[in-house]
Motif scaffolding. Structure first.
Motif, PDB file in Angstrom:
ATOM      1  N   SER A 784      49.982 -21.661 -27.766  1.00 28.55           N
ATOM      2  CA  SER A 784      48.659 -21.486 -27.142  1.00 28.55           C
ATOM      3  C   SER A 784      48.804 -21.222 -25.653  1.00 28.55           C
ATOM      4  O   SER A 784      48.002 -20.505 -25.058  1.00 28.55           O
ATOM      5  CB  SER A 784      47.813 -22.736 -27.339  1.00 28.55           C
ATOM      6  N   ALA A 785      49.840 -21.817 -25.043  1.00 31.39           N
ATOM      7  CA  ALA A 785      50.004 -21.666 -23.593  1.00 31.39           C
ATOM      8  C   ALA A 785      50.260 -20.217 -23.213  1.00 31.39           C
ATOM      9  O   ALA A 785      50.029 -19.829 -22.065  1.00 31.39           O
ATOM     10  CB  ALA A 785      51.157 -22.546 -23.125  1.00 31.39           C
ATOM     11  N   ALA A 786      50.745 -19.411 -24.151  1.00 31.22           N
ATOM     12  CA  ALA A 786      51.076 -18.020 -23.835  1.00 31.22           C
ATOM     13  C   ALA A 786      49.881 -17.090 -23.994  1.00 31.22           C
ATOM     14  O   ALA A 786      50.023 -15.877 -23.875  1.00 31.22           O
ATOM     15  CB  ALA A 786      52.228 -17.547 -24.708  1.00 31.22           C
ATOM     16  N   GLY A 791      47.234  -9.418 -20.220  1.00 32.52           N
ATOM     17  CA  GLY A 791      48.675  -9.652 -20.070  1.00 32.52           C
ATOM     18  C   GLY A 791      49.151 -10.837 -20.882  1.00 32.52           C
ATOM     19  O   GLY A 791      50.071 -11.543 -20.481  1.00 32.52           O
ATOM     20  N   SER A 792      48.547 -11.063 -22.036  1.00 35.11           N
ATOM     21  CA  SER A 792      48.935 -12.192 -22.871  1.00 35.11           C
ATOM     22  C   SER A 792      50.251 -11.892 -23.582  1.00 35.11           C
ATOM     23  O   SER A 792      50.417 -10.827 -24.169  1.00 35.11           O
ATOM     24  CB  SER A 792      47.841 -12.442 -23.901  1.00 35.11           C
ATOM     25  N   ASP A 793      51.197 -12.832 -23.504  1.00 34.85           N
ATOM     26  CA  ASP A 793      52.444 -12.638 -24.245  1.00 34.85           C
ATOM     27  C   ASP A 793      52.259 -12.989 -25.709  1.00 34.85           C
ATOM     28  O   ASP A 793      53.008 -12.536 -26.563  1.00 34.85           O
ATOM     29  CB  ASP A 793      53.561 -13.490 -23.641  1.00 34.85           C
TER      30      ASP A 793
ATOM     31  N   SER B  47      56.651 -13.505 -17.619  1.00 35.68           N
ATOM     32  CA  SER B  47      55.459 -14.298 -17.885  1.00 35.68           C
ATOM     33  C   SER B  47      54.307 -13.775 -17.024  1.00 35.68           C
ATOM     34  O   SER B  47      54.512 -13.106 -16.020  1.00 35.68           O
ATOM     35  CB  SER B  47      55.725 -15.765 -17.555  1.00 35.68           C
ATOM     36  N   ALA B  48      53.101 -14.131 -17.435  1.00 32.82           N
ATOM     37  CA  ALA B  48      51.917 -13.651 -16.721  1.00 32.82           C
ATOM     38  C   ALA B  48      51.953 -14.096 -15.266  1.00 32.82           C
ATOM     39  O   ALA B  48      51.555 -13.357 -14.362  1.00 32.82           O
ATOM     40  CB  ALA B  48      50.666 -14.166 -17.423  1.00 32.82           C
ATOM     41  N   ALA B  49      52.465 -15.301 -15.017  1.00 29.47           N
ATOM     42  CA  ALA B  49      52.511 -15.814 -13.644  1.00 29.47           C
ATOM     43  C   ALA B  49      53.441 -14.957 -12.784  1.00 29.47           C
ATOM     44  O   ALA B  49      53.119 -14.623 -11.637  1.00 29.47           O
ATOM     45  CB  ALA B  49      52.991 -17.260 -13.655  1.00 29.47           C
ATOM     46  N   ASP B  50      54.594 -14.593 -13.329  1.00 28.81           N
ATOM     47  CA  ASP B  50      55.536 -13.778 -12.562  1.00 28.81           C
ATOM     48  C   ASP B  50      54.973 -12.385 -12.301  1.00 28.81           C
ATOM     49  O   ASP B  50      55.176 -11.813 -11.227  1.00 28.81           O
ATOM     50  CB  ASP B  50      56.883 -13.673 -13.303  1.00 28.81           C
ATOM     51  N   VAL B  51      54.264 -11.845 -13.287  1.00 24.47           N
ATOM     52  CA  VAL B  51      53.665 -10.522 -13.101  1.00 24.47           C
ATOM     53  C   VAL B  51      52.616 -10.593 -11.989  1.00 24.47           C
ATOM     54  O   VAL B  51      52.553  -9.721 -11.115  1.00 24.47           O
ATOM     55  CB  VAL B  51      53.035 -10.023 -14.424  1.00 24.47           C
ATOM     56  N   ALA B  52      51.841 -11.664 -11.983  1.00 26.32           N
ATOM     57  CA  ALA B  52      50.812 -11.813 -10.952  1.00 26.32           C
ATOM     58  C   ALA B  52      51.451 -11.902  -9.573  1.00 26.32           C
ATOM     59  O   ALA B  52      50.959 -11.316  -8.600  1.00 26.32           O
ATOM     60  CB  ALA B  52      49.979 -13.061 -11.242  1.00 26.32           C
ATOM     61  N   ARG B  53      52.569 -12.620  -9.478  1.00 27.39           N
ATOM     62  CA  ARG B  53      53.251 -12.750  -8.185  1.00 27.39           C
ATOM     63  C   ARG B  53      53.728 -11.378  -7.689  1.00 27.39           C
ATOM     64  O   ARG B  53      53.549 -11.016  -6.529  1.00 27.39           O
ATOM     65  CB  ARG B  53      54.417 -13.739  -8.335  1.00 27.39           C
ATOM     66  N   ALA B  54      54.325 -10.612  -8.586  1.00 28.02           N
ATOM     67  CA  ALA B  54      54.831  -9.287  -8.198  1.00 28.02           C
ATOM     68  C   ALA B  54      53.671  -8.393  -7.755  1.00 28.02           C
ATOM     69  O   ALA B  54      53.785  -7.639  -6.782  1.00 28.02           O
ATOM     70  CB  ALA B  54      55.584  -8.646  -9.354  1.00 28.02           C
ATOM     71  N   ARG B  55      52.567  -8.516  -8.437  1.00 25.45           N
ATOM     72  CA  ARG B  55      51.396  -7.704  -8.085  1.00 25.45           C
ATOM     73  C   ARG B  55      50.988  -7.982  -6.644  1.00 25.45           C
ATOM     74  O   ARG B  55      50.658  -7.084  -5.884  1.00 25.45           O
ATOM     75  CB  ARG B  55      50.258  -8.052  -9.054  1.00 25.45           C
TER      76      ARG B  55
END
Lengths: 885, 339
Positions: A784-786, A791-793, B47-55
């Motif tokens: 669920s965390a993903a 941009g959902s994995d 991960s979404a967090a890393d993509v956001a940082r790069a953005r």
């Protein structure tokens, strides 16, 4: 057609009155007269017969064919040389790479390709002619602005990158079909015709008699009709004939740009492209659609020439003799001969290995290993690189604290030893005493700390920072609120401790990744967002030169910690080398190792007794799957998801491609994990039909009635592999009443669409191991965390409380047995809930020359050449003189 | 004379508008297409967090008009005063000094993390060589075949030229390339398989096969166009007059025929030049030729906006220049158009 029949046309023209009247004296002929004239023109009539025959084939062919053009014959087997089976009584022209009947596909393709070729040509040429005439007639007149406008429009369309235009149209219309293809081909194909026609119109307009006609009061329309158009005929016919072929081929190219006619629909162009990998062992697959296209072009060209002659009473030979008795149709014969030559080309056998393999197992120092890849690493900065192309190179250049041994266990590398505290929160590493960086400085604990801080620095655009989020103080440091990473403590020059916020069984595996490599001080405090520091680490080889267009040259790092290693003087690593060329080079000895042979070439090597003992299959730590979006109909229904799981049969794919292996579970076979005594998922058509019935959508295979009422879009990329699998799943799912439409989009669109909530119902998915641990196969994609809105994995948007709990427990569980049991439960949940249907894994064939020693494919590491040496024995160097070495 | 200059200036002004317009259009379209440049930089595993940082690091989180304005502000700017801090110099690493205290800056590629100017400077000459080679092949082969067919109309020569050119028109580039590579480079070992060599001689040898591959279609088309054109011109009055005056058949063909017949060939050749420079993707890939075609495609597929903007700026300028030259060529080739 110009005047024919005289031995020397120049002499004849000299001696006789002009065969052609002056340009443009007559307008277009009336139809009956034109037909009478056309009928006498034998080459043109022959062309008409050819066109009629092709049309008849398009109409009747699919009826004559005994097979459905889109249905694979799953009963067949590949030939010993790995090619799809050739002509037989059942399949007159053999089958294509997906085991579909070539004759049926040629016939079905005739419909699309002939229609597209002719219609798109008509649109493009008609548009070009209209714009060109208008521009040419208005140039320098009161309406001159029209000319300027038209010509600047030509400039704009020429300057606009076609791919951009095409992608934009594709995105704008959503689903592409034959209409889109016509629109795109027409809109991108008119410019040269317009310029050509404009230039011609200007010329004609300037002719004396046209000026005279104008002086006599002829209006523009009349001049266009009586003088301009008749004179344009010949040029237009030439342009149009060339265009027909380009349009037929262009349709297939659009398919690769994700805006074509969606597969499995057969078109000649697509058949040609799909056969490209079989250039080596079954050229006839290329020759047949190629011949069909050529026939169409020949036919239309002759008809066009005839029409021009018949209709235009213009400057082009009115009284010219037409009949040409007993003349050979040399154009047809020539074209036919070329194609025949291609079709009859024998499968291209592989040459014998270069020299015998000496049996000495004593390592030798020296020599350069030559390797090539098609992919090109974008960066060699370990903090940034994630791509497959960079991975093996990074392994050679950057040593890590820990690595993997041959059994798949974490083993010491730069760290001589490592310990974990009893609470699982502190890892202590003791560095080797004599490890040097490529710049000659010693690898100390401070360097490890600096390298980790560089990776996690707020200004480093790393794809992997959050992997290391369990390191204590990560959040503060990564946000720029702390100067140092609290959890990384230097205890001495060669002693380092790393504290974690919570126990993490995946921490050590993550420390084996390139991201965590110690780098030289010259790399700076953060990885540069722009530009690139010279790659400098502590691995067995150092980067001597890197030309992004050619490749990387590695030299032995003399300061490598293992004495005497590596044996090689260096590696010459070429990039951008296409698969066919890799085989050519390998055969010449210009490459010492290959793993990217085309499927056809690989199968030739596998079939060769001399070679097959030298190569080895390597199974990838990777699982390919179908994702089913659990929030989008019909896959918000569990039973329909289960029907998909039962209906899909990867064995069919494995039959067609030697590099496919069945997958029945999420975790790939090369990874440690729960025992594999029982298959997790099995193919069961009856169970699939039962699941459909339980879902309330029963399907009767006999009548084809029932099933899910609407077609379902399957999202994938136009790639030979993924598209092929999709076409196989499409056929299999049709048997349980799920009508799949393939939606091909570019990779960027694919990621955007599949990762957006409530968007794509189903499509291709897959995951390859970042590190060999089962957690890497569940948490990033099924927890669920993903789940994110964008941009959902977790592209299935699958949320299951039990799975989340099981995964959380397994993540920190130190006991291997208990951990395996937890992952077994995770597998069961995914099997029963079926949000993500594992379909297949892949393997590649690695092959090396007999004189390459000490190489063994590794269960985790890609292409570890550090232990390789070259020993040619006493065998003479058989490569031709001057071959690069 | 002033009239001519005024016309030329007007054309140049139009050219600028086209170039800027097309580049802007490409920039905007590339940005509004689905697909996230930051995601393409970091790969599907990030991960979404890393993509956001790069953005954030690359300024991709800013609104499109802001990004566009920043882009233009950088494109042409004043050079910093000499002797500045190293930090200030680093900010101008992606610039090319134009002289007169001005800098040209196309920014950095997101994908390759290099100044776009450097990438273009490395690739454009290669692309130009390949395009030149292809044009040479097209014109030589096309004119030779076209002239051959027209000099002997109605003979087997004529038919053979028709057959060969229709074959050339129908053959897909990838197949032509594969065949040439297989036969000439692999079987006969006459030429290098691919690459562009290191010495001048190697370089020329490496250029042959890609030029042929890229030139086949054009050769075939030009042969057909020329034959069509020559056929009618050789029947015109002025040609008859020339013959009557005793001009040799060769002179008639070349001086009276070819010169006039080249207008359509020149038209198509000039317009296709842009395609040859920027669109030789298949040929570049097959023969490992480091041109801008592949780079443009990669940039588009990965939403690398600075590279898209840079390459389109260049290719559209090339197209505009080619059409301008074409209009000049018309006047040279066909005096009737001089007014």
């Amino acid at each position: 057609m110009t005047a024919r029949g005289a031995s020397s046309p120049l002499r004849r023209l000299d001696g006789s009155p002009p065969a052609r009247p002056a340009p443009g004296k007559a307008g277009l002929r009336p139809i009956p007269q034109a037909w009478a004239r056309f009928r006498k023109n034998r080459p043109a009539l022959a062309g008409l017969v050819l066109v009629a025959a092709l049309t008849a084939f398009a109409i009747a062919g699919p009826r004559i064919a005994r097979w459905d053009p889109d249905a694979s014959d799953f009963t067949l087997l590949r030939t010993p040389l790995g090619a799809p089976p050739g002509p037989s009584a059942a399949h007159w022209l053999g089958v294509d790479p997906l085991f579909r009947d070539v004759f049926a596909r040629l016939a079905a393709g005739a419909r699309v390709s002939l229609a597209v070729g002719v219609a798109a040509t008509a649109i493009a040429t008609g548009l070009g002619a209209a714009i060109g005439v208008i521009a040419g007639m208005s140039e320098g007149t009161r309406t001159g602005a029209l000319d300027v406008l038209a010509m600047r429009l030509v400039d704009v369309f020429l300057a606009l990158p076609p791919l951009l235009f095409v992608t934009a149209v594709g995105v704008a219309v959503g689903r592409t079909d034959a209409g889109t293809v016509l629109l795109i081909l027409g809109a991108t194909g008119w410019m040269s015709t317009a310029r050509l026609v404009r230039a011609r119109t200007l010329q004609i307009r300037a002719l004396d008699y046209v000026a005279a006609a104008r002086a006599l009061g002829a209006g523009s329309m009349r001049i266009v009709a009586r003088h301009v158009l008749p004179n344009l005929g010949g040029t237009l016919v030439v342009v149009a004939a060339a265009s027909v072929a380009q349009m037929i081929l262009g349709e297939a190219v659009l398919g690769y740009l994700a805006v074509g006619i969606p597969p499995p629909r057969a078109t000649w162009g697509r058949m040609l492209h799909e056969a490209e990998p079989y250039f080596g062992n079954r050229v006839s697959l290329l020759a047949m659609p190629g011949f069909a296209i050529l026939l169409a072009v020949l036919g239309w060209n002759r008809v066009g020439d005839g029409l021009r002659d018949a209709l235009a009473g213009g400057r082009d030979g009115v009284q010219r003799p037409l009949a040409r008795p007993r003349r050979l149709p040399l154009d047809v014969m020539l074209a036919g001969a070329a194609i025949l030559l291609l079709a009859l080309a024998a499968p291209n056998q592989v040459a014998a290995p270069l020299g015998p393999a000496p049996d000495r197992e004593v390592p030798r120092r020296g020599g350069v290993l030559h390797v090539a890849t098609f992919a090109n690493p974008r960066t060699l900065d370990p903090a940034l690189a994630f791509d497959e192309a960079a991975n093996p190179l990074l392994g050679l250049v950057f040593a890590r604290l820990v690595t993997w041994d041959g059994e798949g266990h974490v083993a010491p590398d730069l760290a001589r030893s490592f310990t974990v505290s009893p609470d699982g929160r502190t890892y202590t590493f003791e560095l080797r005493p004599r490890a040097l960086f490529h710049d000659g400085t010693e690898v100390r604990a401070q360097d490890v700390q600096r390298s980790l801080e560089r990776l996690l620095h707020p200004r480093t655009p790393s794809p992997a920072s959050s992997m290391y989020a369990t390191i204590k103080g990560y959040a503060a440091f990564h946000a720029g609120r702390a100067d140092h990473l609290e959890g990384v403590r230097v205890l001495g020059d060669r002693l380092l401790a790393i504290d974690l916020d919570q126990p993490d069984a995946t921490f050590l595996p993550k420390m084996t990744l390139g991201f965590a490599s110690p780098v030289c001080a010259s790399a700076g405090l953060a990885a540069e967002a722009h530009g690139e520091a010279k790659p400098c680490g502590a691995g067995p080889f150092r980067v001597d030169a890197w030309d992004p267009d050619k490749g990387v040259r590695l030299l032995r790092h003399e300061g490598y910690y293992a004495p005497g290693r590596p044996y090689l003087d260096g590696l010459e690593w070429s990039v951008n080398v296409p698969f066919t060329a890799q085989r050519y080079r390998f055969e010449r000895g210009d490459l010492d190792y290959v793993t990217e042979l085309s499927g056809a070439d690989r199968d030739l090597y596998l079939a060769s007794a001399a070679w097959s003992r030298l190569g080895r299959w390597t199974v990838h730590a990777q699982t390919n799957a179908i994702f089913l979006n659990t929030e989008v109909a019909p896959f918000d229904r569990r039973e329909i998801r289960r029907a998909v799981a039962f209906a899909v049969d990867p064995a069919a794919a494995a039959r067609m491609r030697a590099d496919v292996i069945d997958a029945d579970r999420v975790i790939p076979p090369t990874l440690p994990g729960p025992a594999r005594t029982e298959p997790m998922r099995r193919h069961d058509l009856a169970a699939a039909l039962a699941a459909m019935a339980r879902a309330g959508y029963p399907f009767d295979p006999a009548t084809g009635r029932g099933g899910w009422p609407a077609p379902i879009d399957y999202l994938t990329v136009p790639d030979t592999g993924d598209q092929q699998y999709a076409e196989i799943w499409q056929q299999q799912l049709a048997r349980v009443g799920l009508r799949i439409r393939l939606r091909l989009v570019t990779f960027a669109d694919f990621l955007a669409e599949s990762q957006r909530r409530h968007t794509a119902a189903m499509g291709r998915s897959g995951w390859s191991a970042d590190y060999p641990d089962p957690s890497d196969f569940f948490e990033p994609i099924l927890s669920s965390a993903a789940i994110q809105d964008e941009g959902s994995d977790n592209v299935s948007f699958f949320s299951d409380a039990e799975l989340d709990a099981v995964l959380a427990r397994a993540h920190g569980e130190p006991d291997p047995g208990r951990r395996a049991a937890l992952y077994l439960r995770a597998e069961e949940i995914v099997r029963d809930e079926a949000p993500w249907i594992p379909t297949h894994g892949t393997r590649t064939y690695e092959l090396w020359q007999p004189y390459v020693h000490g190489y063994a494919p590794h269960p985790v590491l890609k292409q570890p050449f550090a232990g390789v040496w070259i020993d040619r024995g006493e065998a003479p160097d058989l490569r031709p003189p001057g071959a690069p070495r | 004379m002033r009239h001519v200059w005024a016309r030329l200036m007007r054309r140049l002004a139009w050219g600028m508008i086209v170039v800027v317009g097309v580049a802007t259009l490409s920039f905007v379209v590339a940005q509004i297409l689905p697909g996230d440049p930051a995601r393409m930089m970091l790969g599907p595993h990030a991960s979404a967090a890393d993509v956001a940082r790069a953005r954030e690091i690359y300024g991709l989180d800013r609104p499109l008009p802001v990004q566009y304005a920043r882009y233009w502000a950088r494109l042409l700017h004043r050079a910093p005063a000499p002797g500045n801090a190293p930090q200030e110099r680093a900010r101008h690493r992606s610039c090319a000094a134009l002289g007169a205290g001005l800098h040209l800056d196309l920014g950095y590629s997101l994908l390759y993390r290099k100044p776009v100017l450097d990438l273009l400077a490395a690739k454009i000459p290669r692309s130009a060589e390949l395009a030149l080679g292809a044009v040479l092949v097209q014109l030589t082969l096309g004119i030779a075949l076209g002239a051959l067919a027209s000099a002997r109309p109605g003979t087997s020569w004529d038919d053979a030229v028709t057959g060969v050119s229709l074959l050339g028109i129908s053959a897909p580039t990838f197949l032509v390339g594969l065949l040439l590579q297989y036969v000439i480079a692999y079987k006969w070992r006459l030429l290098p398989l691919d690459g562009y060599g290191t010495t001048g001689a190697e370089h020329l040898r490496s250029l042959v096969l890609p030029s042929l591959t890229l030139g086949v279609f054009g050769s075939a088309l030009y042969a057909r166009l020329l034959r069509e054109e020559l056929g009618s011109i050789l029947a015109e009055d002025h040609v008859r007059t020339a013959r009557a005056k005793g001009a040799s058949p060769a002179r008639v063909l070349v001086v009276h025929g070819l010169r006039n017949a080249l207008v359509p060939v020149a038209t198509v050749a000039a317009l296709e030049l842009g395609t040859l420079v920027g669109g030789a993707v298949v040929t570049e890939r097959l023969f490992r030729w480091p041109g801008i075609g592949q780079m443009t495609v990669e940039a588009l597929l990965n939403r690398d906006a600075p590279v898209i903007f840079g390459t389109v700026l260049f290719t559209s300028a090339a197209v505009v220049a080619a059409t301008l030259l074409l209009d000049v060529a018309y006047v040279v080739l066909d005096p009737r158009l001089r007014r």
